[in-house]
Design an enzyme around this catalytic site. Structure first.
Site, mmCIF file in Angstrom:
data_model
loop_
_atom_site.group_PDB
_atom_site.id
_atom_site.type_symbol
_atom_site.label_atom_id
_atom_site.label_comp_id
_atom_site.label_asym_id
_atom_site.label_seq_id
_atom_site.Cartn_x
_atom_site.Cartn_y
_atom_site.Cartn_z
ATOM 1 N N ASP A 5 -7.224 -5.224 -1.416
ATOM 2 C CA ASP A 5 -7.826 -3.957 -1.013
ATOM 3 C C ASP A 5 -7.157 -2.850 -1.829
ATOM 4 O OD1 ASP A 5 -8.604 -1.577 0.173
ATOM 5 O OD2 ASP A 5 -8.366 -2.298 2.223
ATOM 6 N N TYR B 1 -13.642 7.352 -0.789
ATOM 7 C CA TYR B 1 -13.422 8.730 -0.339
ATOM 8 C C TYR B 1 -11.977 9.215 -0.424
ATOM 9 C CZ TYR B 1 -12.508 6.471 4.271
ATOM 10 O OH TYR B 1 -12.040 5.686 5.281
ATOM 11 N N LYS B 2 -11.080 8.381 -0.926
ATOM 12 C CA LYS B 2 -9.692 8.820 -1.092
ATOM 13 C C LYS B 2 -9.499 9.297 -2.532
ATOM 14 C CE LYS B 2 -8.295 5.376 2.339
ATOM 15 N NZ LYS B 2 -8.002 6.305 3.442
ATOM 16 N N ARG C 209 3.090 11.981 5.902
ATOM 17 C CA ARG C 209 2.558 11.489 4.616
ATOM 18 C C ARG C 209 2.150 12.658 3.726
ATOM 19 N NH1 ARG C 209 -2.176 7.174 5.224
ATOM 20 N NH2 ARG C 209 -3.280 9.055 5.849
#
Lengths: 434, 434
Positions: free
Chosen positions: B200, B225-226, B387
């Protein structure tokens, strides 16, 4: 019957209380769009709404829009709106993924529900002429479960239902012929045989009043880009009758596409899957905020009809439009071998009319192309089907008259025989997506 | 080490040949967006492109746009562009569906490929801290195949690989810690044990050079979408090494989500499924033209970097940005119990930096909220992870300095202790989508 005049059709338009709904759409000038059964047209509200999602919610709101713009709730919210069109209750529908994928989810659950107690039930029954993707998905699950897929003609389905059947899987309106099946009667027959009934509403949701609860159906899926006007490749939807909710909680009956957005508490990021309550578990991956915004605008065009009689009024107009289309074709397009393939009986007709032309009698493909050149958009299905969608949200009676007038001219002049309309002169005929 | 000054960071920006790439994005004024690992920002080109698809291709072209606007080819075309970012060849990738659904497809095929000849291989091995949706999908397939899902810590994965393993399924960069796994080494270990390797790339595609072919990987999926900047809920992608193409042709090894768009000849509408060649069969239902247009714009922002060093140059800057971030945090945010959780070693670091704060030492959630109020967008993962995505396409060195400056102020002033930043004062913390 005397000839139907354009004037008479204009009079029908003048009396049509649904006519103002046409204003909700941006249709190309001069086009007669009889293909809403394949791809619904663009609602006027969609472009601005999509732009607001792109530039405002995504561009400015960024990650915070999952909450502040409600992206996270959109599959349920749009699902609740669709529920009002299909005889389902609030909290029973989610708008996600594609029809094929949603069918995989519910068919897997249906097979598990039935076969756990009755492993001898090894058959999925469907219509031979069902839309292929439904059959392909059923094939895959049949292989996985060691079952067989039995395909029957529309009139032979009931005869197939016995105690070897696990699931009856049907599309309510046939994509080719426009024939409408009796959901309540067939569901009752499936239940009487001990099977569950899965319905695909691809050509009925938004096209006519669907009553899933009233029919006692078990599962349903449907398409967002046809009569719901959600845009090309819009998210589809999925429904499960709440009576199955409790039994779906056993692990062996979980829907197999167990993505994180269907988890009971996705934002706890726990390693073990626990399905969300009810229909929520049928969400899989992260939903597309842009696509769902477009779909919502499309669904809203149908909900707007609630102020003027709702789907019942739309259905009356749809039948009147297709009655008119059939009558005009018979009056003005006779003598060319065209047969009306869609049932005349209202109770067996969806919102499209299909004509059939034996390839020996003429080239139906070329006729459709000649019509398209004139701005009359229908479509073709091999070997000789001409499909015309009669969608009451944005079509009027005079437009139907004009469309058949073009058709009569194409036939009378032999224009369709011009070489440029022949399929042989085209590299591909991948023109349409049912 | 002496303190790093903002002036020094500005000097780095002045020398940064990648700095002009920032002009491709529409970021809110004054925002320091360190969350591109969760949702990439809006490319400047996207709004107009989406609008053209909506009003032109859909609104005016309607059904004809499946061919004339190339909607039908878009999953392959966008897939070919993504292939250039992940070390895959043309015709090997399609952009469709979600990561979860694509993982289901490839994991099912991988299990079938291995277990047909070796039914005793009953284990799927993954990382305990893998993103949950991957584990949920693996759980589902493990249940279906009568297999077990073995979860191990990142350093214990290799020890799990023996002749009982069918598939090793890993995410290359951990979503929580930002730790980068060695794809080539782990794939080689899996192969040596007789297993296949499924990767992944959700947090690595577009974030660093990925070399699927070079690593000899078997299957891969990833998120749109990242780091690909495709928009909220953008289509994902899927890749299969061509060496598996021939073996996938046996019916028992077909991917299970056999929708019509993966058929060899979808527009023949034949009742029996026949998978398309190669990666094409991994398309399932009708693709979303609008979502794919947005995704393509996002992927193009990365391909634009090819003119100035490509992903290798982006990687160098990404590591420089995260080195800087770590150094600044250590200089200016010391004494509050914050630990750098992301590996220091470049070979083991993705494009984000995660800090950890023991909940006994302070409220990491509140710190993130206080930063967000100041326009510094990071995110929080329970129980104490902060993060920060360091994305070189649109972040500069002085911005990293400014972000840490805000952080230092939040810590020094104790501002994060203000009650409004506490999770207890909020109804929900569903803020972010990994």
């Amino acid at each position: 019957m005397s000839d139907i005049t354009r004037l008479a059709c204009q009079a029908l338009d003048a009396q049509d209380s649904l006519a103002p709904l046409r204003g909700q759409f941006s249709l190309p000038a001069g086009m007669l769009y009889l293909d809403g059964n394949s791809l619904g047209p663009l609602p006027s509200a969609t472009a601005a709404r999509v732009q607001a999602v792109v530039t405002g919610e995504w561009g400015q709101g960024l990650i915070s829009s999952w909450n502040s713009a409600g992206w996270i709730d959109r599959p349920r919210l749009v699902g609740d709106k669709i529920a009002r069109l299909i005889g389902a209750g609030p909290g029973e529908v989610v708008a996600v993924d594609s029809t094929s994928i949603n069918l995989y989810k519910v068919l897997a659950v249906a097979l598990a529900l039935v076969r756990e107690g009755a492993p001898g039930r090894r058959r999925i029954v469907s219509e031979r002429d069902n839309f292929p993707t439904d059959l392909y998905i059923a094939e895959s699950l049949a292989r996985q479960h060691g079952c067989d897929l039995t395909l029957a003609g529309a009139d032979e389905i009931e005869a197939q239902l016995d105690d070897s059947v696990a699931v009856l899987m049907l599309t309510q309106v046939n994509y080719r012929t426009g024939r409408l099946l009796d959901m309540a009667a067939l569901t009752a027959r499936a239940h009487a045989a001990g099977a569950l009934a899965v319905w695909d509403l691809a050509h009925s949701a938004g096209a006519l009043p669907v009553d899933l609860r009233g029919a006692g159906a078990d599962f349903a899926v449907g398409c967002g880009y046809k009569y719901l006007n959600g845009g090309p490749g819009a998210p589809a939807f999925v429904w499960v009758h709440p009576r199955h909710a409790a039994r779906m909680d056993a692990e062996a009956r979980w829907q197999p596409l167990s993505g994180w957005m269907g988890h009971a508490t996705p934002f706890d990021f726990t390693p073990g899957y626990q399905p969300g309550a009810g229909i929520g578990r049928f969400i899989c991956g992260t939903p597309s905020a842009i696509s769902l915004a477009a779909l919502e605008c499309g669904v809203d065009t149908l909900l707007a009809a609630e102020a003027c009689g709702g789907l019942a009024a739309l259905r009356r107009k749809s039948l009147a439009l297709s009655d008119l289309f059939i009558a005009l074709v018979e009056q003005r397009c006779a003598g060319h071998g065209l047969q009306v393939q869609t049932p005349r009986e209202h109770a067996r007709r969806g919102s499209q009319v299909s004509l059939y032309l034996d390839p020996a009698d003429g080239d139906a493909y070329a006729m459709v192309q000649a019509l398209i050149e004139r701005g009359v958009i229908g479509d073709f299905r091999a070997p000789g089907i001409l499909r015309f969608g009669l969608t009451p949200l944005y079509l009027g009676f005079a437009e139907v008259w004009d469309a058949v007038d073009h058709f009569a001219q194409v036939l009378a002049s032999g224009q369709w025989r011009e070489p440029r309309f022949s399929r042989r002169s085209r590299p591909s005929h991948r023109t349409t997506v049912t």
